[in-house]
Design a protein around this motif. Structure first.
Motif, short mmCIF file in Angstrom:
data_model
loop_
_atom_site.label_atom_id
_atom_site.label_comp_id
_atom_site.label_asym_id
_atom_site.label_seq_id
_atom_site.Cartn_x
_atom_site.Cartn_y
_atom_site.Cartn_z
N TYR A 75 15.92 -38.63 22.48
CA TYR A 75 16.45 -38.38 21.13
C TYR A 75 16.10 -36.97 20.65
O TYR A 75 15.30 -36.27 21.27
N ASP A 76 16.72 -36.60 19.55
CA ASP A 76 16.58 -35.23 19.05
C ASP A 76 16.23 -35.25 17.58
O ASP A 76 16.45 -36.24 16.88
N THR A 77 15.70 -34.11 17.11
CA THR A 77 15.20 -34.01 15.74
C THR A 77 15.41 -32.60 15.23
O THR A 77 15.75 -31.69 16.00
N VAL A 78 15.20 -32.43 13.94
CA VAL A 78 15.00 -31.08 13.38
C VAL A 78 13.97 -31.21 12.26
O VAL A 78 14.17 -31.96 11.31
N PRO A 79 12.85 -30.46 12.42
CA PRO A 79 11.85 -30.52 11.34
C PRO A 79 12.38 -29.73 10.15
O PRO A 79 13.00 -28.68 10.33
N MET A 80 12.15 -30.22 8.93
CA MET A 80 12.70 -29.54 7.75
C MET A 80 11.67 -29.41 6.63
O MET A 80 11.06 -30.40 6.22
N LEU A 81 11.51 -28.18 6.16
CA LEU A 81 10.74 -27.94 4.94
C LEU A 81 11.64 -27.49 3.80
O LEU A 81 11.17 -27.23 2.70
N GLY A 82 12.92 -27.34 4.10
CA GLY A 82 13.88 -26.90 3.09
C GLY A 82 14.33 -28.05 2.21
O GLY A 82 15.43 -28.60 2.39
#
Ligand SMILES: Cc1cc2nc3c(=O)[nH]c(=O)nc-3n(C[C@H](O)[C@H](O)[C@H](O)COP(=O)(O)O)c2cc1C
Length: 207
Positions: free
Chosen positions: A154-161
């Protein structure tokens, strides 16, 4: 928690790290059992005193995802992914429940001593300092979580926005917590960008 659907693949650690890229477009399908297995693996991350201050709010409801996207500068990966994991640290809950994380290995008396150590260490910090402490620990989990997801295909994208206050309000999270990251997760529907990194020589010194 049993994993009902067979895991599609299991990568080596090296391959999981090499192939992880931030993904912002997803296929809609992902068995919940796979998500739970990824979360379980992530919780094997280490933490100070084994206190495990991380907590998860998994957003799967389409309407809530839409509102979460609005609180995140309209970044579309949130509604594209089947799940967005809101990964946060809760130092106050950690402090109140230290007995739960005190290792049985210590025995009954040792566990009480361990709880006292945790309470002594954390209670001399302010609520804000404790929140930062929990956030630091939770960042360690976040790295493991992304590698665990990739390792299982699986895939992800970490986000602080995103806007902390708006997201806390939307999900009814306590004011004292820090949200470490939003993490959309699912199967990639795009390739993502190839890695672009400093050379080791640029950032490493042997002393
Ligand atoms: C703490 C953190 C916050 C990030 N916030 C965002 C974000 O809000 N939106 C986004 O699209 N990507 C975000 N990213 C992804 C980065 O842009 C990405 O990790 C970086 O460009 C390296 O690319 P890679 O993850 O594909 O290796 C964030 C990454 C990290 C670690």
């Amino acid at each position: 928690m049993p994993v009902l659907d067979p895991i599609p693949q299991s990568l080596t650690v090296q391959s999981a790290i090499e192939t992880r890229r931030s993904i912002r477009q997803y296929h809609p399908d992902m068995p919940k059992g796979h998500l739970l297995e990824i979360l379980r693996l992530a919780t094997l991350a280490p933490s100070a005193f084994n206190a495990q201050p991380w907590r998860f709010a998994v957003v799967e409801n389409a309407e809530v995802k839409k509102q979460l996207q609005e609180a995140s500068y309209n970044q579309s990966q949130i509604t594209s992914a089947p799940y967005t994991i809101v990964v946060y640290g809760d130092a106050e809950d950690t402090l109140k429940t230290a007995i739960e994380t005190s290792h049985p290995h210590f025995g009954d008396e040792g566990k009480v001593r361990q709880v006292q150590t945790v309470e002594r260490s954390l209670s001399k910090l302010s609520v804000q300092e404790r929140a930062r402490w929990a956030d630091n620990q939770t960042n360690i989990l976040l790295g493991v979580l992304m590698v665990a997801a990739r390792g299982l295909g699986y895939d992800t994208v970490p986000m602080l926005g995103f806007d902390q206050s708006k997201v806390k309000k939307l999900l009814d999270l306590p004011e004292h917590v820090i949200i470490t990251a939003l993490l959309p997760v699912g199967r990639a529907a795009e390739l993502g960008r190839p890695h672009h990194r400093h050379s080791l020589e640029r950032i490493t010194r042997f002393i």
